[in-house]
Scaffold this motif. Structure first.
Motif, short mmCIF file in Angstrom:
data_model
loop_
_atom_site.label_atom_id
_atom_site.label_comp_id
_atom_site.label_asym_id
_atom_site.label_seq_id
_atom_site.Cartn_x
_atom_site.Cartn_y
_atom_site.Cartn_z
N ALA A 146 41.91 17.77 37.42
CA ALA A 146 40.89 17.32 36.46
C ALA A 146 41.46 16.33 35.44
CB ALA A 146 40.26 18.52 35.75
N SER A 194 47.44 10.07 41.50
CA SER A 194 47.01 11.02 42.52
C SER A 194 48.21 11.48 43.31
CB SER A 194 46.00 10.38 43.47
OG SER A 194 45.82 11.20 44.62
N ASP A 196 37.53 17.14 43.18
CA ASP A 196 38.64 16.57 42.41
C ASP A 196 39.99 16.86 43.06
OD1 ASP A 196 36.78 15.73 40.60
OD2 ASP A 196 37.63 16.80 38.88
N GLN A 239 39.69 10.58 38.01
CA GLN A 239 38.79 10.83 39.13
C GLN A 239 37.78 9.70 39.33
OE1 GLN A 239 38.82 13.25 41.38
NE2 GLN A 239 40.47 14.51 40.52
#
Lengths: 471, 471
Positions: free
Chosen positions: A128, A324, B147, A132
Motif C-alpha cells: 500500500a 515495485s 495492490d 499503485q
C-alpha cells in the motif's frame, strides 16, 4: 536435514533417534564434501565410538543410507560414498549455524508469510506504500506499446532510454556513468550475483560488513567463497580492522551499502570513504556498492563510486524498494572495459533481461510523479521511525543510532536476552522478526534485532515483542 | 582481447604489433588461469624464443603489462602475475575457438541487430507472430489486480494458480509434477543455471548433445565445468557413444532437448529414451530435459521426464518462444526433495521471481485463446518450413531431416563451403546466420547452418545466402 526452522539437525538427528543422529552426521559430511564421492566411510566400530552409540546403531544407519543410494556397500571392504554427490545445499555450506539464525530464515519466513502474519523483520515496504496509481497507469501505457516491446527479447544492456535516465540520476549523485556503462538486470540481487561470477572464483575471500544484509551471506555461500566480516560503525567500516583484514586475508572483493547501511541505518563518512578507497587501491581490492536504498536518503551522502569514479567501485541499484518488488528491475554501473564480459555472462545465465519490467519502471520514472512519491515516502518513513523508536525504547530496546532515513532500526535488547530466542517465540505469535545473527558473520549480534518501521504500525507487533522478551 | 566478432586475438595480438602479440599471449595465459596469481612469468629469453620475437619485444610487453598492474616486476627475480586476477571472461575459458563460431556469436548478433538487419539465425519468432491481442488484454487485466500483485515480492515457488495450471499441462504429457514440485523462474535459461548451481561444481563433467543449443555451452563455461559432446542422430543421442562417454568421463549431468531438438529438429525415439535412462540409472547420471519448444509439437513425443517420473530427470519449460520473450517466465519441475534447496538458491541469487510476468502469462494461459494461438502458430510454421526448405534446397543446401514441427531447419552446405565463412560474409549484407560450429563441442558441424523458418520469409535472406556461398 534441510529443515531450517528451529528444528536443529546437529543435536538430535533427523528423527530424534540414535540411528537418525548417525545418519544425519554422515549426510552432513557428504553434503559438506568432507566425504567426497567414492570416499570410504569411517569404520563401523570407529564411528560408533565417535558418536557414542553401539555398533548395531551404526550398522542400521549405514544400511538405511545404502538403501537410499547415498552410500554403497562393498562386501569385504566397507561402505563408500556413492559416485553421484548429492546436490548442493546452501544450508550446509560454511560454518554450521543455529538454524534459527540461518541467513535464509528471515527471507523464507517473510516471503512465505500468510495474510495473518506480520513481518516487522522483512526488508521491504507494504504494497500500500508503493505508487499503485502510477503502476496502473504505467501498465495502461504498456497496452499501447509496439509489438516488439511486448514480445521480443531486449537488447543485452537493456532499454536505452531507461539507461539514459539512470545515467542522469547517477550524475546528480556525482557518479559518472555513461549509458553504455550501465547494464540492466532482473534485480539488485541478480546484479550482485553476476558481478560475483565475473570477479571471484570458488575459494576466494570476500569482505563484508559485520553486520551486513543477510542475503549477501547466502549469495556468497552459493559462490563457495570464504567470507570475512569487518565491524561496522556509525560512520562506516572500522578502518583499522579493515586494513588488518586486507593484510591478513587478501580479499578479492568487498560488498557494502554506502548510504543507509542495512541493517544499521549508518552512513559512510567522507573521511572513512577516502581511507577505505586508499586501502582498496593499495591492495587491488574491487568494491561492490549496493545502493538500492539511495532514494530514501533525505540528502545525498558520500558514495564510494562517486569518489572513485567507477574505477574499482561498481555501483548497483534497483527499484524493488521504492516502486515495485513485483516488476523487478535492477542495474549495474561499472568500468567500460568490464561491460562486454558482463554482457556475455548475462546472456549465458539468463539470456536477456525483462523488457516489460524495464518499460514499467521507465514509464513511472520519466515523469515527475516518482519524485513526488519518494518525497511522500520519506516523510512517512520519518514519522514511522519516530513512532517505532519510541515504542521499542518503551520496551527497553536501545537503537544503535538514529538513522537519517530509510526503513530500518537496528536495536539492542536488554542484557540477558537472546534475539534468536525472542524471534523464535514471536514466530509462534505469527510475527516475523529479524534476529541480529542472521546479519553477522562473526555471530556477535546476538542481542540485536532489525525492525522495519513501515511494517511495525500494528500494535500486535509490540505486544508480541513484549511477550517474546518475557520468555 | 574481448572482441568476439571476427577480429582474431590469437594471431595478430591486440594491436597487430609484435609487442601486442606478446602482451595478448600473456593475458590469455592469465585469463585462462594457466598463469595463476603470484605465478612467475616465463623468462624473457625463453618467451622470446617461444613467440619468435626479439628479447627487447618481450621486455617492452612485460613493462607495459606491469604498467597496467597485471604483472609485477621483482628486481633481481623476474616478473610475477599480480595478486588480483583479472575478471572472468567467458570468451577465454575452454578451448580457444574461432571468434566467429564463439557460442555468443549468434546471440550477440541477433540481440544487438538493428532494424535493418535480418536474423534467420536467431532462435525466436518475430514479435508479430506472438499473441499481441492476448498480451494487451492480459496487461489490461493486470491494471485491475490487487495492490500486492503489483508491488510485493512473490512467494519463493511463484504464483500458485500458474503452478497448478502447469502441473495439469505436464500431466497431459505424462509428466507427474505436483504444483509443489514446480518452481517458477525468470526464464528457461535461469532455470538451467539454477540447476547447474545445485547439481554440479567447478571441474565436473557435463554431457551435451553434439550439436546442441549454443547457450548451453556458454552457460557451462560460466560454471567452469568440462563439457563432453555425444553425437546426436535423428532419433536422439548415439546410444553406443553415450555409453562410452559415461564410462570414460563419468559425467554428473546431461542437458538435452527431448522433442524438437535444437538445432537439428530431431525427436527422441521411445527406444532411445529407454536405453538412455537405463544407462543414466547405472551410472547415477542426472538429466536436465529442456522442453521450451514443447508447444510447437504437433503430437507429443516421448519425454525422458515422463518415462522416469521426475526421479533423475528434471523438466524445464518457458513461454519465451510461444507467448513473449519480453515478459519472461520459466519453470523447473523436479523431485520433491530437491525443491527446498532450489528455493534457497533462488532466494540467494535473485531473491524472488517476477510476479508481474507470471500474472501476465497466467492470464493468457488460463482461457482458451492460448491453445488457439498455438494451433495457428503450428500451421504457420509448417508452411514456412516447407517454403524455406524448398528455397534452401534450391541453393544446394541439404536438410539433416524434415522436422515434425518447430522453427528450425538444420541444413548442410555443399562440399567445400565453410559455414563460418558464409556467416561472416552474410553479416556484411546485414543477415545474421547461425553457423554450425557454434552448436558443436567437437567443432565438426563446419558445413551446417541452422535456419529459423519464421525469420526467413524475406527474399533478401536467400539472395544474401547465395552471394555468401559464392564467396
Amino acid at each position: 536435514m534441510l529443515d531450517r526452522i528451529g528444528r536443529d539437525d546437529e543435536g538430535d538427528g533427523e528423527d530424534g533417534t540414535r540411528v537418525g543422529r548417525v545418519m544425519g552426521a554422515i549426510r552432513r559430511r557428504i553434503g559438506g564434501r568432507t566425504l567426497a564421492p567414492g570416499a570410504k566411510l569411517p569404520s563401523i566400530r570407529g564411528f560408533a565410538k565417535v558418536m557414542a552409540v553401539s555398533t548395531s546403531t551404526v550398522v542400521e544407519a549405514y544400511d538405511r543410507l545404502a538403501a537410499e543410494g547415498l552410500i554403497q556397500s562393498r562386501p569385504g571392504s566397507g561402505f563408500y560414498v556413492a559416485g553421484h554427490l548429492p546436490p548442493l545445499s546452501l544450508a550446509e555450506i560454511g560454518p554450521k549455524l543455529d538454524r534459527v539464525v540461518d541467513p535464509f530464515w528471515v527471507s523464507r519466513q517473510s516471503l512465505e508469510a500468510g495474510a495473518d502474519t506480520l513481518t516487522p523483520g522483512c526488508g521491504w515496504l507494504p504494497a500500500a506504500w508503493m505508487p499503485q496509481d502510477e503502476l496502473r497507469r504505467s501498465l495502461r501505457q504498456l497496452t499501447r506499446a509496439d509489438d516488439t516491446v511486448l514480445a521480443d527479447y531486449g537488447t543485452p544492456l537493456g532499454l536505452p532510454p531507461l539507461r539514459q535516465l539512470l545515467s542522469r540520476r547517477m550524475a546528480e549523485r556525482g557518479i559518472p556513468a555513461s549509458p553504455d556503462q550501465i547494464m540492466l538486470t532482473e534485480s539488485g540481487t541478480q546484479a550482485i550475483d553476476l558481478l560475483c561470477r565475473f570477479l571471484i572464483e570458488p575459494g576466494d575471500t570476500v569482505l563484508v560488513d559485520d553486520p551486513c544484509y543477510f542475503n549477501f551471506l547466502a549469495l556468497l555461500r552459493a559462490h563457495r567463497v570464504k567470507v570475512v566480516g569487518v565491524p561496522y560503525t556509525a560512520t562506516g567500516p572500522d578502518i583499522a580492522l579493515f586494513a588488518e583484514a586486507l593484510t591478513e586475508h587478501q580479499p578479492r572483493l568487498y560488498i557494502t551499502n554506502s548510504a543507509l547501511h542495512n541493517p544499521t541505518g549508518a552512513t559512510l563518512s567522507p573521511a572513512t570513504a577516502h581511507r577505505l578507497l586508499k586501502l582498496a587501491e593499495q591492495s587491488g581490492l574491487t568494491i561492490i556498492e549496493d545502493d538500492i536504498f539511495a532514494d530514501f536518503e533525505p540528502e545525498p551522502a558520500p558514495r564510494l563510486s562517486a569518489f572513485d569514479g567507477l574505477d574499482r567501485v561498481i555501483h548497483i541499484g534497483s527499484f524493488s524498494k521504492t516502486l515495485s518488488a513485483a516488476a523487478r528491475c535492477g542495474f549495474i554501473a561499472a568500468r567500460p572495459d568490464w561491460i562486454e564480459g558482463l554482457i556475455d555472462l548475462k546472456i549465458a545465465t539468463s539470456f536477456g533481461g525483462n523488457p516489460v519490467s524495464a518499460e514499467l519502471v521507465l514509464n513511472i520514472l520519466k515523469d515527475g510523479t516518482y519524485r513526488k512519491h519518494i518525497a511522500t515516502l520519506r516523510d512517512r518513513l520519518s514519522r514511522a521511525t519516530g513512532e517505532t523508536n519510541r515504542k521499542l525504547q518503551g520496551l527497553g530496546l536501545k537503537p544503535f543510532l538514529e538513522p537519517r532515513g530509510g526503513m530500518f532500526l537496528w536495536c539492542e535488547l536488554p542484557d540477558g536476552l537472546d534475539a534468536a530466542d525472542v524471534a523464535r517465540r514471536a514466530l509462534a505469535d505469527k510475527i516475523v522478526l529479524a534476529p541480529g545473527n542472521v546479519f553477522s558473520v562473526s555471530q556477535t549480534a546476538t542481542r540485536f534485532l532489525r525492525f522495519n518501521v513501515a511494517q511495525s504500525s500494528d500494535p500486535r507487533v509490540f505486544a508480541a515483542v513484549e511477550r517474546a522478551m518475557r520468555g
